[in-house]
Motif scaffolding. Sequence first.
Motif, PDB file in Angstrom:
ATOM      1  N   LEU A  67       0.823  -1.212   0.000  1.00 25.24           N
ATOM      2  CA  LEU A  67       0.000   0.000   0.000  1.00 25.24           C
ATOM      3  C   LEU A  67       0.857   1.262   0.000  1.00 25.24           C
ATOM      4  CD1 LEU A  67      -2.878  -0.947   2.471  1.00 25.24           C
ATOM      5  CD2 LEU A  67      -3.027  -0.660  -0.008  1.00 25.24           C
ATOM      6  N   SER A  68       1.967   1.251   0.722  1.00 31.36           N
ATOM      7  CA  SER A  68       2.805   2.453   0.761  1.00 31.36           C
ATOM      8  C   SER A  68       3.415   2.737  -0.607  1.00 31.36           C
ATOM      9  CB  SER A  68       3.901   2.313   1.820  1.00 31.36           C
ATOM     10  OG  SER A  68       4.841   1.326   1.452  1.00 31.36           O
ATOM     11  N   ASP A  69       3.758   1.670  -1.343  1.00 28.77           N
ATOM     12  CA  ASP A  69       4.253   1.867  -2.706  1.00 28.77           C
ATOM     13  C   ASP A  69       3.131   2.341  -3.627  1.00 28.77           C
ATOM     14  OD1 ASP A  69       6.853   1.197  -2.172  1.00 28.77           O
ATOM     15  OD2 ASP A  69       6.626  -0.915  -2.712  1.00 28.77           O
ATOM     16  N   LYS A  70       1.944   1.761  -3.437  1.00 27.01           N
ATOM     17  CA  LYS A  70       0.803   2.106  -4.292  1.00 27.01           C
ATOM     18  C   LYS A  70       0.381   3.554  -4.083  1.00 27.01           C
ATOM     19  CE  LYS A  70      -2.373   0.340  -7.144  1.00 27.01           C
ATOM     20  NZ  LYS A  70      -2.023  -0.343  -8.428  1.00 27.01           N
ATOM     21  N   LEU A  71       0.317   3.973  -2.821  1.00 25.35           N
ATOM     22  CA  LEU A  71      -0.118   5.332  -2.489  1.00 25.35           C
ATOM     23  C   LEU A  71       1.023   6.342  -2.535  1.00 25.35           C
ATOM     24  CD1 LEU A  71      -2.448   4.441   0.522  1.00 25.35           C
ATOM     25  CD2 LEU A  71      -3.121   4.890  -1.846  1.00 25.35           C
ATOM     26  N   LYS A  72       2.237   5.831  -2.695  1.00 29.64           N
ATOM     27  CA  LYS A  72       3.431   6.685  -2.744  1.00 29.64           C
ATOM     28  C   LYS A  72       3.577   7.571  -1.503  1.00 29.64           C
ATOM     29  CE  LYS A  72       4.032   6.813  -7.758  1.00 29.64           C
ATOM     30  NZ  LYS A  72       3.194   5.640  -8.021  1.00 29.64           N
ATOM     31  N   THR A  73       3.370   6.960  -0.359  1.00 29.81           N
ATOM     32  CA  THR A  73       3.533   7.677   0.903  1.00 29.81           C
ATOM     33  C   THR A  73       3.947   6.690   1.987  1.00 29.81           C
ATOM     34  OG1 THR A  73       2.481   9.147   2.503  1.00 29.81           O
ATOM     35  CG2 THR A  73       1.098   7.437   1.539  1.00 29.81           C
ATOM     36  N   ARG A  74       4.776   7.115   2.906  1.00 25.44           N
ATOM     37  CA  ARG A  74       5.270   6.252   3.979  1.00 25.44           C
ATOM     38  C   ARG A  74       4.795   6.719   5.363  1.00 25.44           C
ATOM     39  NH1 ARG A  74       7.114   2.794   0.049  1.00 25.44           N
ATOM     40  NH2 ARG A  74       8.912   3.614  -1.078  1.00 25.44           N
ATOM     41  N   LYS A  75       4.806   8.019   5.552  1.00 22.99           N
ATOM     42  CA  LYS A  75       4.625   8.568   6.895  1.00 22.99           C
ATOM     43  C   LYS A  75       3.334   8.131   7.585  1.00 22.99           C
ATOM     44  CE  LYS A  75       5.524  12.885   7.458  1.00 22.99           C
ATOM     45  NZ  LYS A  75       5.655  14.335   7.238  1.00 22.99           N
ATOM     46  N   PRO A  76       2.174   8.124   6.913  1.00 25.09           N
ATOM     47  CA  PRO A  76       0.959   7.714   7.624  1.00 25.09           C
ATOM     48  C   PRO A  76       1.054   6.301   8.197  1.00 25.09           C
ATOM     49  CG  PRO A  76       0.400   8.798   5.569  1.00 25.09           C
ATOM     50  CD  PRO A  76       1.871   8.593   5.547  1.00 25.09           C
ATOM     51  N   PHE A  77       1.706   5.407   7.476  1.00 28.23           N
ATOM     52  CA  PHE A  77       1.854   4.035   7.954  1.00 28.23           C
ATOM     53  C   PHE A  77       2.759   3.983   9.181  1.00 28.23           C
ATOM     54  CE2 PHE A  77       0.694   3.638   3.513  1.00 28.23           C
ATOM     55  CZ  PHE A  77      -0.221   2.599   3.516  1.00 28.23           C
ATOM     56  N   LEU A  78       3.820   4.774   9.165  1.00 29.24           N
ATOM     57  CA  LEU A  78       4.739   4.783  10.289  1.00 29.24           C
ATOM     58  C   LEU A  78       4.117   5.418  11.534  1.00 29.24           C
ATOM     59  CD1 LEU A  78       8.052   5.719   8.449  1.00 29.24           C
ATOM     60  CD2 LEU A  78       7.461   3.530   9.468  1.00 29.24           C
ATOM     61  N   VAL A  79       3.394   6.500  11.335  1.00 31.25           N
ATOM     62  CA  VAL A  79       2.722   7.141  12.471  1.00 31.25           C
ATOM     63  C   VAL A  79       1.697   6.186  13.075  1.00 31.25           C
ATOM     64  CG1 VAL A  79       1.195   9.017  13.155  1.00 31.25           C
ATOM     65  CG2 VAL A  79       3.100   9.482  11.609  1.00 31.25           C
ATOM     66  N   PHE A  80       0.907   5.542  12.208  1.00 34.03           N
ATOM     67  CA  PHE A  80      -0.089   4.575  12.692  1.00 34.03           C
ATOM     68  C   PHE A  80       0.575   3.447  13.463  1.00 34.03           C
ATOM     69  CE2 PHE A  80      -1.759   0.317  11.796  1.00 34.03           C
ATOM     70  CZ  PHE A  80      -2.958   0.370  12.494  1.00 34.03           C
ATOM     71  N   SER A  81       1.637   2.873  12.894  1.00 32.95           N
ATOM     72  CA  SER A  81       2.260   1.712  13.527  1.00 32.95           C
ATOM     73  C   SER A  81       2.906   2.081  14.859  1.00 32.95           C
ATOM     74  CB  SER A  81       3.299   1.084  12.592  1.00 32.95           C
ATOM     75  OG  SER A  81       4.313   2.005  12.258  1.00 32.95           O
ATOM     76  N   ALA A  82       3.543   3.255  14.944  1.00 37.69           N
ATOM     77  CA  ALA A  82       4.165   3.664  16.203  1.00 37.69           C
ATOM     78  C   ALA A  82       3.117   3.881  17.293  1.00 37.69           C
ATOM     79  CB  ALA A  82       4.985   4.935  15.991  1.00 37.69           C
ATOM     80  N   VAL A  83       2.007   4.515  16.929  1.00 39.79           N
ATOM     81  CA  VAL A  83       0.917   4.697  17.902  1.00 39.79           C
ATOM     82  C   VAL A  83       0.328   3.354  18.294  1.00 39.79           C
ATOM     83  CG1 VAL A  83      -1.384   5.659  18.244  1.00 39.79           C
ATOM     84  CG2 VAL A  83       0.379   7.036  17.131  1.00 39.79           C
ATOM     85  N   ALA A  84       0.173   2.450  17.311  1.00 36.11           N
ATOM     86  CA  ALA A  84      -0.386   1.126  17.594  1.00 36.11           C
ATOM     87  C   ALA A  84       0.525   0.317  18.510  1.00 36.11           C
ATOM     88  CB  ALA A  84      -0.634   0.375  16.285  1.00 36.11           C
ATOM     89  N   ILE A  85       1.836   0.499  18.376  1.00 33.84           N
ATOM     90  CA  ILE A  85       2.762  -0.155  19.303  1.00 33.84           C
ATOM     91  C   ILE A  85       2.503   0.326  20.724  1.00 33.84           C
ATOM     92  CG2 ILE A  85       5.187  -0.249  20.009  1.00 33.84           C
ATOM     93  CD1 ILE A  85       5.906  -0.295  17.006  1.00 33.84           C
TER      94      ILE A  85
END
Length: 465
Positions: free
Chosen positions: A327-345
């Motif tokens: 999805l990050s390659d498809k949407l050409k964005t990384r930051k939303p995934f990283l912010v989500f994952s860090a909060v989810a941790i």
Amino acid sequence: MAPKYSDDSPSPLSDPQAYELPLNQAGTIGVGAERINDAMSETADSALPKLRARYLWVIYIAQLTLYIAWIVPIAFSLAIRVDQIAPDNRDSILALAVGLPGLFVVIGTPLVGIFSDRTRSRFGRRRPWLLLGSFLGLVGSAVIALTGDVAGLIVGWCIAYTGYGIAASMINTHLGDNLPAVQRGRVMGILGATTQIAPILGVAVAGSMASSPIALFLLPATIAFVGGLFFVVIMRDPQVTTPRPALRLSKVFEGFYFNPRRYPNLAWVWISKACVFLAISMAGLYGVYLLSSRLGLTTAEVGGVVALAGLMGVGAGILGAIGSGYLSDKLKTRKPFLVFSAVAIGVSMVITGTSATLVQYIVGAVVLSLSIGVYGAVDQALALDVLPRDTDENGRFLAIIGIGSTLPQAIGPFAAGFALALGSGNYTVVYIVGAVIAVCGALFIIPITAGRRADLETHSIQVMG
């Protein structure tokens, strides 16, 4: 979104040496996620000949046995052994036993890589160091199994942990020397899955052997030694006769720092990564004691729960890695995934730390693995996005970024022990503090100018001054 490379400069994405060494069970999910995600990426061909399937299977087996002996003690066995030797001070001693050898590996592994490059033995460059690492792992584990005091346990694990770190580094370096680009994605993906599966197999077996220190430590160490020795025997590592590379301390030290004012994006990536992996390290230290003291489980039952949570976590971690990478390659964005994952941790740590039932503990563990899977896959991609384009030092910068995960994992046990002392022995406090640190890691991602907000050809600009 990836940075540009010259034709004669290898892409770090395809270089197995660029991967980071995990220092705890949760860390294996992150490293495995990076490798699984990279397995989905196309790789260019190279002049190196393909490695045969039988040769690769020996590498897979060596990796599997190594990670059983290396990661299982951190996830389970050391906590049991510390409780057997010093039950009254188990919390502080466990933090010291896990954290101290981690510092050795963080500092020592880059040096071993440098010295192996300079090795001119008739047995090759990597083989002697792999044999040394396997031997140290066996000796250190034997010390732990046979000792009856705290000092012996700590010294033994420092020896074993250093040995396993050297062995893992040499396997990765050997792949960097010999694995052609066309095979790298698939092979590293399989190795990524192996790093996640090995601890689960080990914990499942270790739970039934907790009453026997010899079986608990010496048996997996012997299996790892045999697996490593088998690979040493058939390893294709010819003698190098070229002059040794110049050894300059200035170059060694350059591999540990960069100017954050000159490369601010790289600095934000590093500090956010450090926070996230510090939280991950704190999450994995006191799980055994939390289950036994709060839920009243026996040692064998704790082993079963840890193995079950780990098995479910592997599925979640792989799902997170594949899904977020695509999805990050498809949407050409990384930051939303990283912010989500860090909060989810952080959320997962709150769930685990406040566990009142077995189901709640397992849910927290699965959410943690899913979050780490997402983070591990996308984090490496963002690191590549922000590599400075004005230099030809991708290997150096990736090594420094790697320290952003390995150093906090080494410091994490000490931080967890300090938080536990402040909380008067309440394990929930450790998880809450870790959750706050993970959320800070999410906040530090926000200032990074990459993806849609930046010129896609350069994400790490120079700031003069």
